[in-house]
Motif scaffolding. Sequence first.
Motif, PDB file in Angstrom:
ATOM      1  N   GLY A 123      -1.312 -21.170  56.851  1.00  7.80           N
ATOM      2  CA  GLY A 123      -2.659 -21.086  57.426  1.00  7.80           C
ATOM      3  C   GLY A 123      -3.645 -20.537  56.407  1.00  7.80           C
ATOM      4  N   ASP A 124      -4.906 -20.919  56.575  1.00  5.30           N
ATOM      5  CA  ASP A 124      -5.946 -20.393  55.694  1.00  5.30           C
ATOM      6  C   ASP A 124      -6.557 -19.161  56.332  1.00  5.30           C
ATOM      7  N   THR A 126      -8.910 -17.003  58.212  1.00  3.57           N
ATOM      8  CA  THR A 126      -9.790 -17.461  59.279  1.00  3.57           C
ATOM      9  C   THR A 126     -11.249 -17.495  58.807  1.00  3.57           C
ATOM     10  N   PRO A 326      -2.875 -16.567  60.729  1.00  2.19           N
ATOM     11  CA  PRO A 326      -2.546 -16.901  59.344  1.00  2.19           C
ATOM     12  C   PRO A 326      -1.673 -15.784  58.771  1.00  2.19           C
TER      13      PRO A 326
END
Length: 432
Positions: A123-124, A126, A326
């Motif tokens: 995940g990147d 946020t 993330p």
Amino acid sequence: MLDIKFIRENADAVQENARQKNYEVNITELLKLDGERRELSQRVDELRERRNAIAASMKGGKPEQSAIDEGKQIKVELSEQEGYLNNLEAEVLTLQKKVPNMAASDVPVGASEDENVVAKVIGDPTAFSFEPRNHSEIALQRGWLDKERAAKVAGSRFAYLKGDLVKLQFAIIQFVIDSLSDEKVLAKIAADAGLDVSLKPFTPVLPPLMIRTELYDAMDRLEPRDDRYKLEDDDLWLQGSAEHVMGSMHANEILDENDLPIRYLGYATSFRREAGTYGKDMEGILRMHQFDKLEMESFTVGEDGLKEHLLMVAIQEYLLASLGLPYRVIQKCTADIGKPNARGIDMEAWLPGQNQYRETHTADYMTDYQARRLQTRVRRNSGDLELIHTNDATAFALGRAMIAIIENNQNEDGSIVVPEVLRNYLGGKEVL
RNA sequence: GGAGAGGUGGCCGAGUGGUUGAAGGCGCACGCUUGGAAAGCGUGUGUGCGAGCAAUCGUACCGUGAGUUCGAAUCUCAUCCUCUCCGCCA
């Protein structure tokens, strides 16, 4: 604790391993004392043999005075030699206990936590259309957190959590318990991770929160004592993680191979003095003297230990991903995995309020290191008796899980979007 | 907190100073028996440490720790745990 025979046969590797883990031990000294111990033990055994022979010769009939005299003499000598032997054995044990577990071969060698390896990033960070705030600010705004009154009542690093934050905590607890006691969920996690493991569900446990000195020490979790709360009037400590009170529950037991793996999911309020962290992470609830935690603990046969560890890591990833957080996976290096560990993995969740990743999970694989002192063994179907392997891993440290949710799911007005998997546990609410 | 009872091998259970690592039973393993199984019969069946290639031998262990004795599962003291009754208590 490591097996003394293993240390004898792998002296150089054990010494080198200790160096890589940053533990000061002197294997040469240990083996020298061990050699003396064995020699003395033999002498003591011979004296005992003679003593027993004399005693046996006296059963029934009237004892010969000469035999009694020799027996008396042996008693004196034996008690002296046994005294030396006891001291030597204690010294050997003291040194032996200091020897850290062997790190698994894939653990990166490193001198400090700075040399931990980022194994995976999921995940990147946020993205926000506004400046994200930290959890403390939001929680205060929402009336979810009161540390001033907690300080009045209990001191620093304590908090009153209130309102929806409390409901959120119980929702997470329910979600985790439901997930990990469901064979289908475990099957999916194992399949996704490509692991061929038992799908036996975790048994939820509410453990005692206090533990005796002897068992705490046998778990090799008593040190550093500075970080533990001791109850002075009793031989008891407040536990620092459900692992401490679940890992010790089968001490001095012989388990049946067919009952393994034994998997527990413990929920426990955990206590840490946080000695030496003055002034660090004082904002919010990141580092508290008391925090609630869901912890996995499992007992397996030796050949399943590593797979069990990997399963726990996969479970941690599943839980973080389920909340939509993330995170990244850290493979801890030799200096950071800890003394009883063969392997250690951390999960770090992205915290927008701090603009960095922070540790939320740990997974520890101890091989038979803890079991040797706990004397937790398994009777194999073959009839053999072996030490079991222990694994522990965080399911969720509730405080930090909620920090991550608050900071990643915040709206500009301070409301929080509820992760989908938790909504059923919050009366269907989408926003808190 | 007070009074009492008890903790023995995988399990039950004998054993109050001398071939007791520990009777007997259950369980388990192997063998005999059987068409197969059960029953029956026979044999075997703890752990740690040390020595030995091994067979095996020595030693320790009857909740734990000290002590008495030539000799302790057995006697003494301390301690932990379990159970019963009383008290207190969510």
